[in-house]
Design an enzyme around this catalytic site. Structure first.
Site, PDB file in Angstrom:
ATOM      1  N   THR A 117       0.823  -1.212   0.000  1.00 56.80           N
ATOM      2  CA  THR A 117       0.000   0.000   0.000  1.00 56.80           C
ATOM      3  C   THR A 117       0.856   1.260   0.000  1.00 56.80           C
ATOM      4  O   THR A 117       1.982   1.264   0.526  1.00 56.80           O
ATOM      5  CB  THR A 117      -0.911  -0.001   1.254  1.00 56.80           C
ATOM      6  OG1 THR A 117      -1.459   1.307   1.417  1.00 56.80           O
ATOM      7  CG2 THR A 117      -0.173  -0.344   2.528  1.00 56.80           C
ATOM      8  N   TYR A 141      -1.010  -0.199  10.267  1.00 53.94           N
ATOM      9  CA  TYR A 141      -1.386  -0.865   9.019  1.00 53.94           C
ATOM     10  C   TYR A 141      -0.241  -0.751   8.002  1.00 53.94           C
ATOM     11  O   TYR A 141       0.251  -1.755   7.479  1.00 53.94           O
ATOM     12  CB  TYR A 141      -2.683  -0.254   8.477  1.00 53.94           C
ATOM     13  CG  TYR A 141      -2.988  -0.622   7.050  1.00 53.94           C
ATOM     14  CD1 TYR A 141      -3.130  -1.959   6.676  1.00 53.94           C
ATOM     15  CD2 TYR A 141      -3.106   0.369   6.069  1.00 53.94           C
ATOM     16  CE1 TYR A 141      -3.406  -2.285   5.353  1.00 53.94           C
ATOM     17  CE2 TYR A 141      -3.386   0.045   4.759  1.00 53.94           C
ATOM     18  CZ  TYR A 141      -3.523  -1.292   4.398  1.00 53.94           C
ATOM     19  OH  TYR A 141      -3.778  -1.620   3.094  1.00 53.94           O
TER      20      TYR A 141
HETATM   21  N1  LIG Z   1      -9.010  -1.438  -0.845  1.00 57.90           N
HETATM   22  C1  LIG Z   1      -7.981  -0.581  -0.956  1.00 57.90           C
HETATM   23  O1  LIG Z   1      -8.175   0.585  -1.355  1.00 57.90           O
HETATM   24  C2  LIG Z   1      -6.574  -1.036  -0.661  1.00 57.90           C
HETATM   25  C3  LIG Z   1      -5.529  -0.109  -0.782  1.00 57.90           C
HETATM   26  C4  LIG Z   1      -4.229  -0.531  -0.519  1.00 57.90           C
HETATM   27  C5  LIG Z   1      -3.982  -1.857  -0.176  1.00 57.90           C
HETATM   28  N2  LIG Z   1      -5.023  -2.730  -0.058  1.00 57.90           N
HETATM   29  C6  LIG Z   1      -4.711  -4.120   0.322  1.00 57.90           C
HETATM   30  O2  LIG Z   1      -5.382  -4.991  -0.565  1.00 57.90           O
HETATM   31  C7  LIG Z   1      -5.734  -6.207   0.107  1.00 57.90           C
HETATM   32  C8  LIG Z   1      -7.198  -6.509  -0.115  1.00 57.90           C
HETATM   33  O3  LIG Z   1      -7.978  -5.435   0.385  1.00 57.90           O
HETATM   34  P1  LIG Z   1      -9.566  -5.428   0.269  1.00 57.90           P
HETATM   35  O4  LIG Z   1      -9.984  -4.014   0.167  1.00 57.90           O
HETATM   36  O5  LIG Z   1      -9.986  -6.402  -0.755  1.00 57.90           O
HETATM   37  O6  LIG Z   1      -9.961  -5.962   1.739  1.00 57.90           O
HETATM   38  P2  LIG Z   1     -11.069  -7.058   2.187  1.00 57.90           P
HETATM   39  O7  LIG Z   1     -11.210  -6.888   3.664  1.00 57.90           O
HETATM   40  O8  LIG Z   1     -12.276  -6.952   1.343  1.00 57.90           O
HETATM   41  O9  LIG Z   1     -10.348  -8.427   1.865  1.00 57.90           O
HETATM   42  C9  LIG Z   1      -9.402  -9.025   2.720  1.00 57.90           C
HETATM   43  C10 LIG Z   1      -9.723 -10.513   2.772  1.00 57.90           C
HETATM   44  O10 LIG Z   1      -8.711 -11.171   3.553  1.00 57.90           O
HETATM   45  C11 LIG Z   1      -9.357 -12.092   4.433  1.00 57.90           C
HETATM   46  N3  LIG Z   1      -8.456 -12.265   5.590  1.00 57.90           N
HETATM   47  C12 LIG Z   1      -8.027 -11.294   6.442  1.00 57.90           C
HETATM   48  N4  LIG Z   1      -7.242 -11.835   7.380  1.00 57.90           N
HETATM   49  C13 LIG Z   1      -7.155 -13.172   7.118  1.00 57.90           C
HETATM   50  C14 LIG Z   1      -6.498 -14.254   7.734  1.00 57.90           C
HETATM   51  N5  LIG Z   1      -5.761 -14.091   8.854  1.00 57.90           N
HETATM   52  N6  LIG Z   1      -6.604 -15.493   7.193  1.00 57.90           N
HETATM   53  C15 LIG Z   1      -7.358 -15.680   6.069  1.00 57.90           C
HETATM   54  N7  LIG Z   1      -8.030 -14.697   5.451  1.00 57.90           N
HETATM   55  C16 LIG Z   1      -7.934 -13.440   5.970  1.00 57.90           C
HETATM   56  C17 LIG Z   1     -10.701 -11.456   4.742  1.00 57.90           C
HETATM   57  O11 LIG Z   1     -11.684 -12.360   5.177  1.00 57.90           O
HETATM   58  C18 LIG Z   1     -11.070 -10.811   3.404  1.00 57.90           C
HETATM   59  O12 LIG Z   1     -11.806 -11.684   2.584  1.00 57.90           O
HETATM   60  C19 LIG Z   1      -5.357  -6.008   1.556  1.00 57.90           C
HETATM   61  O13 LIG Z   1      -4.099  -6.624   1.768  1.00 57.90           O
HETATM   62  C20 LIG Z   1      -5.237  -4.501   1.695  1.00 57.90           C
HETATM   63  O14 LIG Z   1      -4.336  -4.156   2.687  1.00 57.90           O
HETATM   64  C21 LIG Z   1      -6.313  -2.353  -0.276  1.00 57.90           C
END
Ligand SMILES: NC(=O)c1ccc[n+]([C@@H]2O[C@H](COP(=O)([O-])OP(=O)(O)OC[C@H]3O[C@@H](n4cnc5c(N)ncnc54)[C@H](O)[C@@H]3O)[C@@H](O)[C@H]2O)c1
Length: 327
Positions: A117, A141
């Protein structure tokens, strides 16, 4: 067909990645504990419910599917929560990722794509954020993501693990075909929160801080369409399969939008009033996060052509009105 292990495949970005992987001829195997994800969104390949920290479960999944690569999306990713519960973030995101990386390495699965990120950069006044910008995260984070980047580098040096690290800016929009979309729990992302407010599903959007040093006083972010973002992941996977070196790529468009500009654009696209109020700054937020890198375009051939603000809002609005998950 080649299997790809997709951790977090039941979440927002992971489910879109599964769709893109399937379209590219791979079988996405979702590994997710559903802490914030949805079983209903696993539509494009097998589902294995499991915890990142469960090494024996991971070993069994690697043995069963023999994936050619891992795409690691699973994480907790709320800045506010990370400020108040840092231990939970370090345990889930760092300990969990370390267990996964050890399991992948032990299984001989040495191609790894990681969701990092722009929050790893922290606050840099008037500096173009490219992949060489020092990483000085403002919250647990961002710090947890930077730590996983370090682990990947160390495992690369020790065991030949090859990684593509993507540092995302703000991800928005939804699958235009409406099969999957954004549904965080709780939802804290600006565009879906705004759409819920427009639709009367929450009282009003609160702008977190109106006294930042920006032209209209609100924070500025760079938004990228989720479909463009997951296209980059397929390109990153091909990069690794072509035997290229580990690499870090920013995924953003280089254009910044203030919160007020996103509010105005949402009003225009939906043709509705956006109810909002103004609140204090939220701890852990940087003033401006905009990518200054063209590396992904130059080296991966990435073209984020869906990432215009009206398109992202229109796709999110369509999903908001028609799509939903129940379990
Ligand atoms: N959405 C954004 O704008 C954004 C920006 C920068 C980085 N990210 C990164 O992208 C990735 C996905 O983000 P997202 O928005 O889809 O989030 P999200 O919460 O929709 O998806 C995360 C998924 O990971 C699963 N998860 C979390 N911890 C877990 C564990 N210990 N074991 C198994 N499963 C687990 C959750 O159940 C969920 O389905 C993340 O790593 C986030 O940090 C997202």
């Amino acid at each position: 067909m080649s299997n790809v292990l997709v951790t977090g495949g039941a979440g927002y970005i992971g489910s879109h990645a599964c769709k893109a992987l399937k379209a590219a001829g791979f079988t996405p195997v979702t590994y997710d504990n559903l802490v914030t994800g949805w079983k209903d969104s696993v539509k494009f390949g097998p589902f294995e419910q499991g915890e990142l920290s469960d090494r024996s479960r991971l070993d069994a999944v690697f043995a069963q599917y023999q994936p050619v690569a891992v795409m690691h999306f699973a994480a907790l990713s709320q800045v506010g929560e990370a400020m108040s519960e840092p231990g939970r973030y370090w345990r889930n995101n760092v300990e969990g990722s370390l267990t996964l990386i050890e399991a992948a390495t032990a299984a001989g699965c040495l191609n790894f794509v990681f969701s990092s990120t722009c929050a790893t950069y922290g606050e840099h006044d008037n500096v173009v954020l490219d992949e060489g910008t020092p990483q000085e995260p403002l919250n647990a984070y961002g710090a947890s993501k930077r730590a996983v980047e370090d682990i990947l580098r160390d495992f690369g040096a020790a065991y030949g693990l090859k990684s593509v690290i993507f540092r995302y800016f703000n991800v928005a929009g939804a699958d235009p075909e409406g099969e999957v979309g954004e549904h965080h729990r709780p939802e804290t992302h600006l565009i879906p929160v705004m759409l819920e407010a427009i639709d009367g599903k929450r009282p009003a959007l609160t702008i977190n801080g109106t006294d930042y040093d920006t032209p209209d006083g609100t924070c500025i972010r760079d938004y990228v369409h989720v479909m463009d973002l997951v296209d980059a992941h397929v390109l990153g996977l091909k990069w690794l399969q072509d035997g290229k070196e580990s690499r870090v790529f920013n995924l953003g468009t280089g254009k910044g939008f203030s919160v007020r500009e996103v509010i105005d654009a949402s009003g225009a696209v939906t043709n509705r009033e956006v109810p909002y109020s103004e609140g204090p700054r939220r701890a852990g937020d940087a003033t401006k996060l905009v990518s200054g890198s063209t590396r992904a375009a130059a080296e991966l051939g990435w073209t984020p052509d869906r990432s215009t603000m009206p398109q992202m809002i229109a796709d999110a609005w369509r999903w908001h009105q028609n799509g939903h998950y129940e379990g």
